[in-house]
Design a protein around this motif. Structure first.
Motif, PDB file in Angstrom:
ATOM      1  N   UNK A 201     -56.318 -34.845 -12.389  1.00 26.23           N
ATOM      2  CA  UNK A 201     -56.277 -34.808 -13.340  1.00 26.23           C
ATOM      3  C   UNK A 201     -57.671 -34.480 -14.819  1.00 26.23           C
ATOM      4  N   UNK A 202     -58.380 -34.544 -14.131  1.00 23.23           N
ATOM      5  CA  UNK A 202     -59.525 -33.682 -14.326  1.00 23.23           C
ATOM      6  C   UNK A 202     -59.911 -32.208 -13.309  1.00 23.23           C
ATOM      7  N   UNK A 203     -59.166 -31.463 -12.695  1.00 23.47           N
ATOM      8  CA  UNK A 203     -58.722 -30.151 -12.429  1.00 23.47           C
ATOM      9  C   UNK A 203     -58.340 -28.849 -13.070  1.00 23.47           C
ATOM     10  N   UNK A 204     -58.648 -28.165 -12.665  1.00 22.19           N
ATOM     11  CA  UNK A 204     -58.100 -26.919 -14.014  1.00 22.19           C
ATOM     12  C   UNK A 204     -57.094 -26.681 -13.387  1.00 22.19           C
ATOM     13  N   UNK A 205     -56.204 -26.117 -14.475  1.00 26.19           N
ATOM     14  CA  UNK A 205     -54.490 -26.091 -13.730  1.00 26.19           C
ATOM     15  C   UNK A 205     -54.061 -24.594 -12.536  1.00 26.19           C
ATOM     16  N   UNK A 206     -55.293 -23.787 -12.466  1.00 29.15           N
ATOM     17  CA  UNK A 206     -55.323 -22.471 -11.831  1.00 29.15           C
ATOM     18  C   UNK A 206     -55.953 -23.423 -10.341  1.00 29.15           C
ATOM     19  N   UNK A 207     -57.011 -24.439 -10.162  1.00 32.72           N
ATOM     20  CA  UNK A 207     -57.297 -24.833  -9.269  1.00 32.72           C
ATOM     21  C   UNK A 207     -56.378 -25.670  -8.286  1.00 32.72           C
ATOM     22  N   UNK A 208     -55.518 -26.876  -8.899  1.00 31.53           N
ATOM     23  CA  UNK A 208     -53.994 -27.964  -8.871  1.00 31.53           C
ATOM     24  C   UNK A 208     -53.270 -26.737  -8.497  1.00 31.53           C
ATOM     25  N   UNK A 209     -53.036 -25.439  -9.298  1.00 29.78           N
ATOM     26  CA  UNK A 209     -51.631 -24.824  -8.224  1.00 29.78           C
ATOM     27  C   UNK A 209     -51.949 -24.241  -7.104  1.00 29.78           C
ATOM     28  N   UNK A 210     -53.592 -23.756  -6.718  1.00 24.70           N
ATOM     29  CA  UNK A 210     -53.837 -23.587  -5.513  1.00 24.70           C
ATOM     30  C   UNK A 210     -53.004 -24.041  -4.482  1.00 24.70           C
ATOM     31  N   UNK A 211     -53.552 -25.547  -4.863  1.00 21.93           N
ATOM     32  CA  UNK A 211     -53.079 -26.606  -3.689  1.00 21.93           C
ATOM     33  C   UNK A 211     -51.238 -26.430  -3.117  1.00 21.93           C
ATOM     34  N   UNK A 212     -50.822 -26.346  -4.117  1.00 23.90           N
ATOM     35  CA  UNK A 212     -49.223 -26.329  -4.415  1.00 23.90           C
ATOM     36  C   UNK A 212     -48.848 -25.111  -3.101  1.00 23.90           C
ATOM     37  N   UNK A 213     -49.201 -23.870  -3.051  1.00 30.13           N
ATOM     38  CA  UNK A 213     -48.941 -22.417  -2.736  1.00 30.13           C
ATOM     39  C   UNK A 213     -50.061 -22.399  -1.215  1.00 30.13           C
TER      40      UNK A 213
END
Length: 351
Positions: A201-213
């Motif tokens: 929840x403290x992570x930036x969206x772009x960083x979070x999405x990198x895990x998804x891809x």
């Protein structure tokens, strides 16, 4: 002493004796009642409970992090009691992963969302898969980040995404030192991730999405295995009309004909044709530049390898494991596939 006094003294002695007897009788009755209560209160000794001991590799499939699965969907992966006994048996005598000589086994997980039958209905199920790579050394220390939503592809060190190859210790070896285990037993490594979900929840969206891809990366050994796309994603803005979204393949499409087709389909206004064509050409130039850079990077990395490492990479084998069918899990028999990802392409065998 007077006769009356003697009689009274005698009565007192008799009463005292009777009182003592009564007290003794009460005490004996009380003790008997207590013993009776104790006998009634006691229960037959219950049978001891027996718990089935865990199999040595029972949690192996869970130890391999499901790379590229969206964080919000991780719980869906474990909603069923999936059976990966086929993976466990592969390490037993006669199995695909037994007695590999100097090779080790590197495992990474993943998920394949598929619509499959379950309890009389079709449902989207996140099916876990495990890929086993047989190699004398780690197949890669990098992770690829790519999806249709991302314009560019990134190849980054695993540790940048908090991932690494971690030794897997079977149940019966977990009280021993890892070093002792590695000397005396076949080595199994799993691709693990130390990113804590609580901190997302403290992570930036772009960083979070990198895990998804994220996708486990493998450098192409043969140049023809290098995936060089001839397609570019086009997202052309045209105010006040909606943007034009399409895919242009320079190998098969011609720019002006492609633009005319968009106009015919009423996706593109005629007065935007020239701007659209220039936009497409620029995207093609960018994609061709990326392809050249990929070729050069592969060439340089391959030249740095020793002869032994090159030979090891040329002899890599990978196996893809699906869960074993059980009465409690969805029927996945119709969706099994050899394809792994854009870097590994297809498994040598699906189990």
């Amino acid at each position: 002493m007077a006769r009356g006094a003697k009689r009274k003294a005698s009565q007192r002695e008799e009463n005292k004796e009777n009182s003592t007897k009564a007290d003794n009788h009460k005490e004996q009755s009380s003790k008997a009642a207590t013993r009776s209560k104790r006998v009634k209160a006691s229960h037959p000794q219950s049978e001891p409970e027996y718990f089935e001991e865990p199999r040595q590799l029972e949690d192996l499939w869970k130890a391999a992090f499901p790379v590229g699965t969206e964080w919000d969907h991780l719980d869906k992966v474990y909603q069923f009691k999936w059976d990966f006994s086929n993976l466990e048996k592969a390490f037993e005598e006669g199995g695909k992963l037994h007695d590999l000589g100097n090779n080790k086994v590197y495992l990474f997980g993943g998920t394949e969302p598929q619509q499959v039958p379950y309890k009389g209905d079709l449902k989207i199920i996140y099916i876990p898969i495990v890929v086993a790579v047989v190699s004398p050394c780690p197949p890669s220390d990098k992770i690829g980040i790519k999806s249709v939503q991302r314009e560019t592809e990134e190849i980054v060190p695993m540790k940048q995404m908090k991932m690494d190859w971690i030794p897997y210790i079977p149940y019966d070896k977990r009280d021993s030192q890892v070093v002792e285990y590695s000397r005396n037993s076949p080595q199994i490594f799993v691709l693990g991730c130390t990113q804590r979900r609580a901190s997302l929840k403290h992570m930036k969206i772009d960083r979070l999405k990198k895990f998804d891809y994220c996708l486990p990366y493998l450098m192409p050994i043969k140049e023809e295995e290098l995936e060089l796309s001839t397609e570019v994603d086009i997202l052309f803005p045209q105010e006040p009309n909606p943007p034009v979204y399409c895919v242009f393949d320079w190998q098969f499409d011609e720019v002006e004909e492609f633009a005319d087709e968009r106009i015919k389909e009423e996706e593109l206004s005629a007065d935007q044709k020239d701007a659209f064509m220039e936009f497409v050409k620029e995207k093609v130039r960018q994609q061709k530049k990326e392809n050249r850079e990929k070729k050069e990077a592969r060439k340089q990395e391959f030249e740095k390898m020793s002869t032994e490492t090159k030979a090891a990479f040329e002899n890599l084998r990978y196996y893809k494991f699906y869960p074993v069918q059980t009465p409690d899990t969805p029927d996945i028999s119709g969706v099994k596939a050899a394809y792994i990802n854009r870097y590994y392409n297809k498994a040598h065998e699906v189990l």
